[in-house]
Design an enzyme around this catalytic site. Structure first.
Site, PDB file in Angstrom:
ATOM      1  N   MET A 251     100.964 -16.352 -31.085  1.00 29.23           N
ATOM      2  CA  MET A 251     100.150 -17.512 -30.677  1.00 29.23           C
ATOM      3  C   MET A 251     100.192 -17.642 -29.164  1.00 29.23           C
ATOM      4  O   MET A 251     101.238 -17.447 -28.554  1.00 29.23           O
ATOM      5  CB  MET A 251     100.696 -18.778 -31.338  1.00 29.23           C
ATOM      6  CG  MET A 251     100.881 -19.962 -30.426  1.00 29.23           C
ATOM      7  SD  MET A 251     101.242 -21.496 -31.280  1.00 29.23           S
ATOM      8  CE  MET A 251     100.652 -22.644 -30.032  1.00 29.23           C
TER       9      MET A 251
ATOM     10  N   ASP B  32      97.375 -19.998 -26.260  1.00 31.24           N
ATOM     11  CA  ASP B  32      96.862 -21.338 -25.934  1.00 31.24           C
ATOM     12  C   ASP B  32      96.541 -22.237 -27.139  1.00 31.24           C
ATOM     13  O   ASP B  32      95.934 -21.770 -28.097  1.00 31.24           O
ATOM     14  CB  ASP B  32      95.536 -21.231 -25.174  1.00 31.24           C
ATOM     15  CG  ASP B  32      95.545 -20.177 -24.096  1.00 31.24           C
ATOM     16  OD1 ASP B  32      96.602 -19.623 -23.811  1.00 31.24           O
ATOM     17  OD2 ASP B  32      94.463 -19.923 -23.544  1.00 31.24           O
TER      18      ASP B  32
ATOM     19  N   TRP C 259      99.980 -10.162 -28.012  1.00 31.97           N
ATOM     20  CA  TRP C 259      98.584 -10.544 -27.792  1.00 31.97           C
ATOM     21  C   TRP C 259      97.692  -9.384 -28.248  1.00 31.97           C
ATOM     22  O   TRP C 259      98.038  -8.220 -28.045  1.00 31.97           O
ATOM     23  CB  TRP C 259      98.371 -10.840 -26.302  1.00 31.97           C
ATOM     24  CG  TRP C 259      97.030 -11.435 -26.036  1.00 31.97           C
ATOM     25  CD1 TRP C 259      96.708 -12.748 -26.137  1.00 31.97           C
ATOM     26  CD2 TRP C 259      95.843 -10.748 -25.624  1.00 31.97           C
ATOM     27  NE1 TRP C 259      95.379 -12.930 -25.826  1.00 31.97           N
ATOM     28  CE2 TRP C 259      94.821 -11.726 -25.507  1.00 31.97           C
ATOM     29  CE3 TRP C 259      95.518  -9.425 -25.357  1.00 31.97           C
ATOM     30  CZ2 TRP C 259      93.518 -11.407 -25.122  1.00 31.97           C
ATOM     31  CZ3 TRP C 259      94.219  -9.107 -24.981  1.00 31.97           C
ATOM     32  CH2 TRP C 259      93.238 -10.098 -24.860  1.00 31.97           C
TER      33      TRP C 259
ATOM     34  N   PHE D 282      88.107 -16.364 -27.788  1.00 37.21           N
ATOM     35  CA  PHE D 282      89.016 -16.857 -26.758  1.00 37.21           C
ATOM     36  C   PHE D 282      89.077 -18.390 -26.791  1.00 37.21           C
ATOM     37  O   PHE D 282      88.469 -19.043 -27.639  1.00 37.21           O
ATOM     38  CB  PHE D 282      88.563 -16.355 -25.380  1.00 37.21           C
ATOM     39  CG  PHE D 282      89.167 -15.015 -24.998  1.00 37.21           C
ATOM     40  CD1 PHE D 282      89.664 -14.143 -25.956  1.00 37.21           C
ATOM     41  CD2 PHE D 282      89.248 -14.630 -23.654  1.00 37.21           C
ATOM     42  CE1 PHE D 282      90.229 -12.903 -25.598  1.00 37.21           C
ATOM     43  CE2 PHE D 282      89.814 -13.410 -23.289  1.00 37.21           C
ATOM     44  CZ  PHE D 282      90.296 -12.544 -24.258  1.00 37.21           C
TER      45      PHE D 282
ATOM     46  N   ARG E  27      85.345 -18.435 -18.671  1.00 41.54           N
ATOM     47  CA  ARG E  27      85.802 -18.773 -20.033  1.00 41.54           C
ATOM     48  C   ARG E  27      86.469 -20.147 -20.152  1.00 41.54           C
ATOM     49  O   ARG E  27      86.637 -20.866 -19.199  1.00 41.54           O
ATOM     50  CB  ARG E  27      86.786 -17.704 -20.507  1.00 41.54           C
ATOM     51  CG  ARG E  27      87.985 -17.499 -19.600  1.00 41.54           C
ATOM     52  CD  ARG E  27      88.922 -16.479 -20.205  1.00 41.54           C
ATOM     53  NE  ARG E  27      90.080 -16.251 -19.369  1.00 41.54           N
ATOM     54  CZ  ARG E  27      90.208 -15.243 -18.523  1.00 41.54           C
ATOM     55  NH1 ARG E  27      89.251 -14.358 -18.377  1.00 41.54           N
ATOM     56  NH2 ARG E  27      91.310 -15.129 -17.802  1.00 41.54           N
ATOM     57  N   ASP E  28      86.874 -20.414 -21.374  1.00 47.01           N
ATOM     58  CA  ASP E  28      87.678 -21.572 -21.767  1.00 47.01           C
ATOM     59  C   ASP E  28      86.934 -22.903 -21.607  1.00 47.01           C
ATOM     60  O   ASP E  28      87.408 -23.825 -20.915  1.00 47.01           O
ATOM     61  CB  ASP E  28      89.016 -21.615 -20.982  1.00 47.01           C
ATOM     62  CG  ASP E  28      89.765 -20.295 -21.061  1.00 47.01           C
ATOM     63  OD1 ASP E  28      89.492 -19.504 -21.975  1.00 47.01           O
ATOM     64  OD2 ASP E  28      90.618 -20.053 -20.182  1.00 47.01           O
TER      65      ASP E  28
ATOM     66  N   GLU F 150      92.123 -20.907 -15.383  1.00 50.41           N
ATOM     67  CA  GLU F 150      91.874 -20.824 -16.823  1.00 50.41           C
ATOM     68  C   GLU F 150      92.032 -22.217 -17.447  1.00 50.41           C
ATOM     69  O   GLU F 150      92.631 -23.114 -16.856  1.00 50.41           O
ATOM     70  CB  GLU F 150      92.876 -19.872 -17.493  1.00 50.41           C
ATOM     71  CG  GLU F 150      92.807 -18.439 -16.968  1.00 50.41           C
ATOM     72  CD  GLU F 150      93.780 -17.487 -17.648  1.00 50.41           C
ATOM     73  OE1 GLU F 150      93.380 -16.366 -17.961  1.00 50.41           O
ATOM     74  OE2 GLU F 150      94.951 -17.851 -17.860  1.00 50.41           O
TER      75      GLU F 150
ATOM     76  N   TRP G   5     102.793 -15.958 -18.999  1.00 42.85           N
ATOM     77  CA  TRP G   5     102.235 -14.604 -19.141  1.00 42.85           C
ATOM     78  C   TRP G   5     103.131 -13.523 -18.543  1.00 42.85           C
ATOM     79  O   TRP G   5     102.980 -12.344 -18.854  1.00 42.85           O
ATOM     80  CB  TRP G   5     100.831 -14.537 -18.531  1.00 42.85           C
ATOM     81  CG  TRP G   5      99.771 -15.054 -19.461  1.00 42.85           C
ATOM     82  CD1 TRP G   5      98.935 -16.114 -19.261  1.00 42.85           C
ATOM     83  CD2 TRP G   5      99.429 -14.530 -20.761  1.00 42.85           C
ATOM     84  NE1 TRP G   5      98.104 -16.292 -20.349  1.00 42.85           N
ATOM     85  CE2 TRP G   5      98.388 -15.326 -21.278  1.00 42.85           C
ATOM     86  CE3 TRP G   5      99.908 -13.474 -21.545  1.00 42.85           C
ATOM     87  CZ2 TRP G   5      97.814 -15.099 -22.531  1.00 42.85           C
ATOM     88  CZ3 TRP G   5      99.342 -13.242 -22.789  1.00 42.85           C
ATOM     89  CH2 TRP G   5      98.305 -14.055 -23.262  1.00 42.85           C
TER      90      TRP G   5
HETATM   91  C1  FRU Z   1      95.012 -18.308 -21.131  1.00 36.82           C
HETATM   92  C2  FRU Z   1      94.020 -17.263 -21.589  1.00 36.82           C
HETATM   93  C3  FRU Z   1      92.615 -17.827 -21.593  1.00 36.82           C
HETATM   94  C4  FRU Z   1      91.913 -16.980 -22.607  1.00 36.82           C
HETATM   95  C5  FRU Z   1      93.003 -16.734 -23.622  1.00 36.82           C
HETATM   96  C6  FRU Z   1      92.930 -15.417 -24.302  1.00 36.82           C
HETATM   97  O1  FRU Z   1      96.296 -18.092 -21.576  1.00 36.82           O
HETATM   98  O2  FRU Z   1      94.108 -16.114 -20.759  1.00 36.82           O
HETATM   99  O3  FRU Z   1      91.997 -17.837 -20.336  1.00 36.82           O
HETATM  100  O4  FRU Z   1      90.805 -17.616 -23.170  1.00 36.82           O
HETATM  101  O5  FRU Z   1      94.225 -16.853 -22.936  1.00 36.82           O
HETATM  102  O6  FRU Z   1      93.845 -15.337 -25.340  1.00 36.82           O
END
Ligand code: FRU
Length: 524
Positions: free
Chosen positions: A50, A52, A76, A108, A173-174, A225, A315
């Site tokens: 897991m 985000d 991941w 994502f 994204r996001d 992000e 990360w």
């Molecule tokens: C943040 C991220 C987001 C992306 C997701 C991918 O941790 O890098 O920007 O959408 O994780 O899993």
């Protein structure tokens, strides 16, 4: 006679089967969520990876937590949206995967809202949930999905994507979507490189670009992000509000690697203007493990809280933390408030949600009004043992003195995590250099600090859950969240004072109950 023995044999068989099922349930339940390092009162997936939290929304009495999930492994990989539901943000019920990859890409991060007035037309004049997420395939584009059955099943919109990818922006994204009351439209905050782009829509389907924010602002050490955007009263005054734009950065955060920053300012439905100078950086958390923070959408106004959950990880080493069955957990939900600090500036304050009290169990230690000296032996917490607990304390320094707590400590194992206040350095710190059983990453060891100046009273609220600690100091003005991986044997505590004495106004330690006991039935 024959008939009678047949009945008896059948009864014996039924009793046998029922007891086998019950014994099996019992054995499995004993093992459920008991692996080494497994959080007991934090959310983590049953199995596999897991990252985000996604799509956090409250709807019809239920909190939904979706999350970046790789159901195929503990690292991941191809991203899906995992899903869990709770009535109180304490006990979570695991649900089947909500969104899976398709021809447009993997799924994502993103958000979810309640479309109360059926602006999208998905709900036949009623209302329902809409999720807005990034499809990661050839380029990153924004797509939507909807649920007509309280989040149980999801349909992807057939016209996806609703915002196509942009060949000039690799990281795009996001999406975080909110309803903007004053302009009566949906607004999306989207991370794009090292900026946030805002879009507006009447129906969650057709989006127009509004503005962008971020050129040269705040921390720029890595790509931006997972933004979040919300309005909050200042010091509880509903007539005096500000907007908070929360932005995570993938690298270069305060404790190294990924972390969460925020900007305070004005948002008029089109553009965000920060009150901060571009060089100012506000960190939401000074630890290494608070990332991709998101807040719940649609919490009823009678409740009025803004509640945030982050991925408790970094990360720099997320793929290597030494857990086996699963990897990754959520932070404990926090209430986010804007308050005027002692220094006179407006800041985000955070505190664990009050629902925590429902799992606060046995009192393990309590004292009030006690002077503790550096020379006191043994330490006052000598007889306490705990690895899932909360500690609250108010400590007065009548003279310059360094003091603190050691948790998850064992002399034999040579392990301890120190949460201390250094008067000489005027800082609160968490030192986890001796907090790991297993040397899994050169980036893990460290001492994470936040400066707290000109104070003679330190108020602290610490949550410890097997492999994590969350430290809220000075009523939540300063927060440090860190993972730790001590051996199961390290359960000792210590209160130390260096050079001098402190007055403990109050100190209380209570064990916290596991939220996963009832979970045993969800696996059948
Ligand atoms: C943040 C991220 C987001 C992306 C997701 C991918 O941790 O890098 O920007 O959408 O994780 O899993």
């Amino acid at each position: 006679m024959r008939k009678k023995s047949l009945i008896i044999m059948s009864l014996v068989l039924i009793v046998g089967i029922v007891s086998a099922v019950l014994i099996n349930r019992y054995i499995v339940s004993k093992k459920y969520y008991t692996e080494e390092y497994r959080p007991q009162f934090h959310f983590s997936p049953e199995k596999n990876w897991m990252n985000d939290p996604n799509g956090m929304v409250y709807y019809e009495g239920e909190y939904h937590l979706f999350y970046q999930h790789n159901p195929h492994g503990t690292e991941w990989g191809p991203m899906y949206w995992g899903h869990a539901i709770s009535k109180d943000m304490i006990e979570w019920e695991h649900r089947p995967i909500a969104l899976e990859p398709d021809e447009l890409g993997t799924i994502f991060s993103g958000s979810a809202v309640v479309d109360w007035n059926d602006t999208s037309g998905f709900f036949d004049g009623g209302h329902g949930l809409v999720a807005i997420f990034t499809h990661n395939g050839e380029g990153q584009k924004q797509s939507i999905a909807y649920s007509k059955d309280k989040g149980r099943t999801w349909e992807k919109y057939e016209g996806n994507p609703v915002i196509p990818s942009d060949p000039d922006i690799r990281d795009f994204r996001d999406p975080k979507v909110l309803w903007h009351d004053k302009t009566e439209k949906w607004v999306m905050a989207l991370a794009a490189g090292k900026k946030i782009m805002f879009y507006g829509s009447d129906n969650l389907i057709d989006w127009e670009f509004l503005s962008e924010f971020g050129e040269g602002a705040g921390a720029q050490g890595g790509v931006w992000e997972c933004p979040d955007l919300f309005e909050l009263p200042i010091d509880g005054d509903p007539n005096n509000t500000k907007w908070v734009l929360q932005v995570d950065i993938g690298d270069g955060a305060i404790a190294g690697g990924s972390g969460a920053q925020y900007f305070i300012g004005e948002f008029d439905g089109t553009s965000f203007v920060s009150d901060d100078n571009p060089e100012d950086i506000n960190w939401l958390d000074y630890g290494a493990d608070f990332y991709a923070a998101q807040s719940f959408s649609d919490i009823p106004s009678e409740d009025g809280r803004r509640i945030m959950i982050a991925w408790m990880n970094n990360w720099l080493y997320a793929n290597r933390i030494p857990t086996e069955e699963w990897r990754g957990a959520a932070s404990f939900p926090r209430v986010i408030e804007l308050k005027t600090s002692k220094k006179g500036d407006i800041k985000v304050f955070q505190k664990p949600i009050k629902e925590l009290d429902t799992i606060t169990k046995t009192e393990l230690f309590k004292i009030e009004n006690q002077v503790v000296k550096a020379s006191d032996i043994p330490n006052i917490l000598e007889d306490v043992e705990a690895d899932v607990f909360q500690l609250t304390a108010e400590i007065v320094m009548e003279e310059p003195v360094n003091f603190g707590f050691k948790v998850r400590k064992s002399e034999e194992e040579g392990e301890e995590t120190v949460i201390g206040y250094s008067h000489s350095e005027q800082e609160l710190f968490v030192k986890r250099t001796q907090s790991d059983d297993d040397y899994f990453s050169p980036y893990f060891n460290g001492r994470h600090t936040v400066s707290i100046e000109d104070e003679n009273i330190i108020k602290i609220h610490i949550l410890v859950d097997k492999s994590s600690i969350e430290v809220f100091a000075q009523n939540g003005e300063f927060v440090i969240t860190d993972l730790i991986f001590p051996s199961g044997k390290s359960k000792g505590l210590e209160f130390y004072v260096e050079n001098g004495e402190v007055l403990i106004n109050s100190l209380e330690i209570k064990s916290l109950q596991s939220i996963w006991k009832k979970g045993m039935f969800s696996i059948f």
